[in-house]
Design a protein around this motif. Sequence first.
Motif, PDB file in Angstrom:
ATOM      1  N   CYS B 347     -16.164  15.184 -28.686  1.00  0.00           N
ATOM      2  CA  CYS B 347     -16.937  15.098 -27.433  1.00  0.00           C
ATOM      3  C   CYS B 347     -17.255  13.651 -27.067  1.00  0.00           C
ATOM      4  CB  CYS B 347     -18.231  15.897 -27.518  1.00  0.00           C
ATOM      5  SG  CYS B 347     -17.959  17.631 -27.850  1.00  0.00           S
ATOM      6  N   MET B 348     -17.144  12.739 -28.040  1.00  0.00           N
ATOM      7  CA  MET B 348     -17.349  11.316 -27.760  1.00  0.00           C
ATOM      8  C   MET B 348     -16.005  10.619 -27.524  1.00  0.00           C
ATOM      9  SD  MET B 348     -19.662   9.044 -27.271  1.00  0.00           S
ATOM     10  CE  MET B 348     -21.263   9.135 -28.050  1.00  0.00           C
ATOM     11  N   VAL B 349     -14.896  11.351 -27.731  1.00  0.00           N
ATOM     12  CA  VAL B 349     -13.567  10.760 -27.577  1.00  0.00           C
ATOM     13  C   VAL B 349     -13.031  10.980 -26.171  1.00  0.00           C
ATOM     14  CG1 VAL B 349     -11.147  10.986 -28.254  1.00  0.00           C
ATOM     15  CG2 VAL B 349     -12.926  10.999 -30.011  1.00  0.00           C
ATOM     16  N   SER B 350     -13.088  12.233 -25.726  1.00  0.00           N
ATOM     17  CA  SER B 350     -12.388  12.608 -24.505  1.00  0.00           C
ATOM     18  C   SER B 350     -13.105  12.087 -23.262  1.00  0.00           C
ATOM     19  CB  SER B 350     -12.291  14.129 -24.426  1.00  0.00           C
ATOM     20  OG  SER B 350     -11.785  14.504 -23.167  1.00  0.00           O
ATOM     21  N   VAL B 351     -12.308  11.697 -22.260  1.00  0.00           N
ATOM     22  CA  VAL B 351     -12.905  11.287 -20.982  1.00  0.00           C
ATOM     23  C   VAL B 351     -13.646  12.451 -20.331  1.00  0.00           C
ATOM     24  CG1 VAL B 351     -11.341   9.407 -20.425  1.00  0.00           C
ATOM     25  CG2 VAL B 351     -10.734  11.719 -19.742  1.00  0.00           C
ATOM     26  N   GLU B 352     -13.353  13.666 -20.772  1.00  0.00           N
ATOM     27  CA  GLU B 352     -14.066  14.830 -20.261  1.00  0.00           C
ATOM     28  C   GLU B 352     -15.139  15.316 -21.224  1.00  0.00           C
ATOM     29  OE1 GLU B 352     -11.432  17.394 -17.329  1.00  0.00           O
ATOM     30  OE2 GLU B 352     -10.852  17.635 -19.406  1.00  0.00           O
ATOM     31  N   GLY B 353     -15.338  14.600 -22.321  1.00  0.00           N
ATOM     32  CA  GLY B 353     -16.327  15.016 -23.317  1.00  0.00           C
ATOM     33  C   GLY B 353     -17.738  14.711 -22.837  1.00  0.00           C
ATOM     34  N   SER B 354     -18.631  15.671 -23.026  1.00  0.00           N
ATOM     35  CA  SER B 354     -20.012  15.484 -22.556  1.00  0.00           C
ATOM     36  C   SER B 354     -20.659  14.271 -23.194  1.00  0.00           C
ATOM     37  CB  SER B 354     -20.869  16.686 -22.922  1.00  0.00           C
ATOM     38  OG  SER B 354     -20.491  17.761 -22.169  1.00  0.00           O
ATOM     39  N   CYS B 355     -20.387  14.047 -24.468  1.00  0.00           N
ATOM     40  CA  CYS B 355     -21.060  12.950 -25.167  1.00  0.00           C
ATOM     41  C   CYS B 355     -20.631  11.605 -24.588  1.00  0.00           C
ATOM     42  CB  CYS B 355     -20.774  13.016 -26.661  1.00  0.00           C
ATOM     43  SG  CYS B 355     -21.448  14.503 -27.420  1.00  0.00           S
ATOM     44  N   LEU B 356     -19.327  11.451 -24.351  1.00  0.00           N
ATOM     45  CA  LEU B 356     -18.838  10.188 -23.783  1.00  0.00           C
ATOM     46  C   LEU B 356     -19.428   9.985 -22.388  1.00  0.00           C
ATOM     47  CD1 LEU B 356     -16.930   7.719 -24.022  1.00  0.00           C
ATOM     48  CD2 LEU B 356     -15.207   9.074 -22.872  1.00  0.00           C
ATOM     49  N   ILE B 357     -19.470  11.057 -21.596  1.00  0.00           N
ATOM     50  CA  ILE B 357     -19.984  10.958 -20.228  1.00  0.00           C
ATOM     51  C   ILE B 357     -21.478  10.603 -20.252  1.00  0.00           C
ATOM     52  CG2 ILE B 357     -20.399  12.253 -18.082  1.00  0.00           C
ATOM     53  CD1 ILE B 357     -17.763  13.816 -18.773  1.00  0.00           C
ATOM     54  N   HIS B 358     -22.237  11.253 -21.139  1.00  0.00           N
ATOM     55  CA  HIS B 358     -23.662  10.912 -21.253  1.00  0.00           C
ATOM     56  C   HIS B 358     -23.845   9.481 -21.745  1.00  0.00           C
ATOM     57  CE1 HIS B 358     -26.278  14.478 -20.542  1.00  0.00           C
ATOM     58  NE2 HIS B 358     -25.096  15.052 -20.526  1.00  0.00           N
ATOM     59  N   TYR B 359     -22.997   9.081 -22.690  1.00  0.00           N
ATOM     60  CA  TYR B 359     -23.089   7.730 -23.241  1.00  0.00           C
ATOM     61  C   TYR B 359     -22.894   6.684 -22.137  1.00  0.00           C
ATOM     62  CZ  TYR B 359     -22.418   3.933 -26.620  1.00  0.00           C
ATOM     63  OH  TYR B 359     -22.547   2.784 -27.349  1.00  0.00           O
ATOM     64  N   LYS B 360     -21.868   6.934 -21.293  1.00  0.00           N
ATOM     65  CA  LYS B 360     -21.536   5.936 -20.276  1.00  0.00           C
ATOM     66  C   LYS B 360     -22.406   6.040 -19.042  1.00  0.00           C
ATOM     67  CE  LYS B 360     -16.649   4.794 -20.704  1.00  0.00           C
ATOM     68  NZ  LYS B 360     -15.338   5.102 -20.127  1.00  0.00           N
ATOM     69  N   TYR B 361     -22.657   7.275 -18.595  1.00  0.00           N
ATOM     70  CA  TYR B 361     -23.271   7.455 -17.270  1.00  0.00           C
ATOM     71  C   TYR B 361     -24.603   8.195 -17.297  1.00  0.00           C
ATOM     72  CZ  TYR B 361     -18.415   6.412 -16.015  1.00  0.00           C
ATOM     73  OH  TYR B 361     -17.181   5.862 -15.912  1.00  0.00           O
ATOM     74  N   GLY B 362     -25.119   8.485 -18.483  1.00  0.00           N
ATOM     75  CA  GLY B 362     -26.339   9.293 -18.591  1.00  0.00           C
ATOM     76  C   GLY B 362     -27.529   8.724 -17.843  1.00  0.00           C
ATOM     77  N   ASP B 363     -27.546   7.405 -17.639  1.00  0.00           N
ATOM     78  CA  ASP B 363     -28.706   6.781 -16.990  1.00  0.00           C
ATOM     79  C   ASP B 363     -28.467   6.472 -15.514  1.00  0.00           C
ATOM     80  OD1 ASP B 363     -29.934   6.779 -19.440  1.00  0.00           O
ATOM     81  OD2 ASP B 363     -29.108   4.807 -19.998  1.00  0.00           O
ATOM     82  N   VAL B 364     -27.285   6.829 -14.999  1.00  0.00           N
ATOM     83  CA  VAL B 364     -27.006   6.481 -13.593  1.00  0.00           C
ATOM     84  C   VAL B 364     -27.889   7.320 -12.674  1.00  0.00           C
ATOM     85  CG1 VAL B 364     -25.248   6.442 -11.770  1.00  0.00           C
ATOM     86  CG2 VAL B 364     -24.620   5.844 -14.115  1.00  0.00           C
ATOM     87  N   GLU B 365     -28.543   6.665 -11.746  1.00  0.00           N
ATOM     88  CA  GLU B 365     -29.428   7.371 -10.814  1.00  0.00           C
ATOM     89  C   GLU B 365     -28.816   7.367  -9.428  1.00  0.00           C
ATOM     90  OE1 GLU B 365     -32.317   8.830 -11.489  1.00  0.00           O
ATOM     91  OE2 GLU B 365     -32.679   8.108 -13.545  1.00  0.00           O
ATOM     92  N   TRP B 366     -28.914   8.481  -8.742  1.00  0.00           N
ATOM     93  CA  TRP B 366     -28.523   8.557  -7.340  1.00  0.00           C
ATOM     94  C   TRP B 366     -29.650   7.975  -6.508  1.00  0.00           C
ATOM     95  CZ3 TRP B 366     -25.051   9.210  -3.631  1.00  0.00           C
ATOM     96  CH2 TRP B 366     -25.503   9.576  -2.353  1.00  0.00           C
TER      97      TRP B 366
END
Lengths: 75, 368
Positions: B347-366
């Motif tokens: 989940c931290m490897v795949s570009v579709e993995g939730s962990c990777l997505i949260h790691y990279k973009y979890g703090d992005v605010e609209w």
Amino acid sequence: MCLAIPLKLIEVNDDMGTFESGGIKRKVNLSLVENPKPGDFVVVHAGFAITIMDQEEGEKTLELIKDWPEQEELD
Amino acid sequence: MDSRLLREEKSVRTLLKDVERSLSRIGREIKLMEVCGTHTMTAFRSGLGNFLRKIGLRLISGPGCPVCITPNGIISAAVEFVTETPNVIVTTFGDMLKVPTNRGSLMKVVPDKGSTVKTIYSPEEVIDLAVKNPDKQIVFLAVGFETTIPTIGWVVEEALKKEYDNVSLLTCLRVVPPPLRAILSSGDVAIDGFIYPGHVSVILGTQPYEFIPKEFGIPGAITGFEPVDLLLGVISVLKQIESREPIVDIAYPRMVKREGNPLARQLIDRVFEVEDGEWRGFGIIPGSGLGLRGKKVDAVEKFSLNTSSSWENKNCRCGDVVKGAIEPPECPLFRKVCSPEKPMGPCMVSVEGSCLIHYKYGDVEWIA
């Protein structure tokens, strides 16, 4: 992995199509779609076109957004 | 069509107002499962995921990342094969290379003499490898859902038609609807609705999801991957919740037809047969796998591969993440020892993995 992008076909030769992306011509396998024609936008996934975009429906969606009824502000 | 409108701030803002109004009428927090990892990416990269949460709509990631749900036994079999067999090429999609196993990832292990690991973008390249390397056995570690499965089926038919006897497949092919049934039946995660995957549904159409409104009374909409597409899907589901009339809606009509892509499904049926499938986190789900009909191209049979390894990194909670049972920050390894540079689980490897997505973009605010 299920990422796929719409690309415009410029040539069709049986099951092989060509599209242009960033000035570079690239091939796409068309064996999974019916009757592709130059000018069609195909959705490309892993080198294969998986569907032909329905441009009429696309325009309808854009119209829907443009004409979305303005809502009053929430209290 | 001018698809810029599908990303425009003004369009997004208009639709968000609709979402807010609908939520205030419903009067409670709503949880929607977005089944596809690419939707998770759209939601978090745009900041919409965090914004929606603030206004009372929680998006939960479902089992929509093929790399994440592939059990370790399959990847371990590929690692064992390439490190212990001379003159073979193991080939697979990029993300699969970095998934850790007890012997390392495919990217890091040292292949046997004359053997290599090769990344491909398209399954078509498997045939090129077979032609260019007649003296080597090519094993395609093929994973994916309905979007990718027809392209893999094409390789099988091509290899059989042209009689390439140096091509075989180690597969983990899974279909999306059965785990949705498993999630709803288990009752572990309370879900008010589904955002169905756009490109899986290009192939499937609506029929395979019909049991969800019929048997479980749960609404849902198929949609695409632009911010506006995502919100059109969300609005459709909210409307269904309000009217108490659950259906399988298509909010992505430019790409998805009710009947799906019959040509692609026929190819799937010719090459594969339905079997029970193992998923990371879920275990065996009945009828959720597709196995090769032709055993001639089955690498497991051809090379007697052992796919039974159940090794996982200690404390890795990918299994719970793919079920939507926990969110990535709840895993004890997240950000502490597990990062995209040193992933502990898929989940931290795949570009579709939730962990990777949260790691990279979890703090992005609209910014609304």
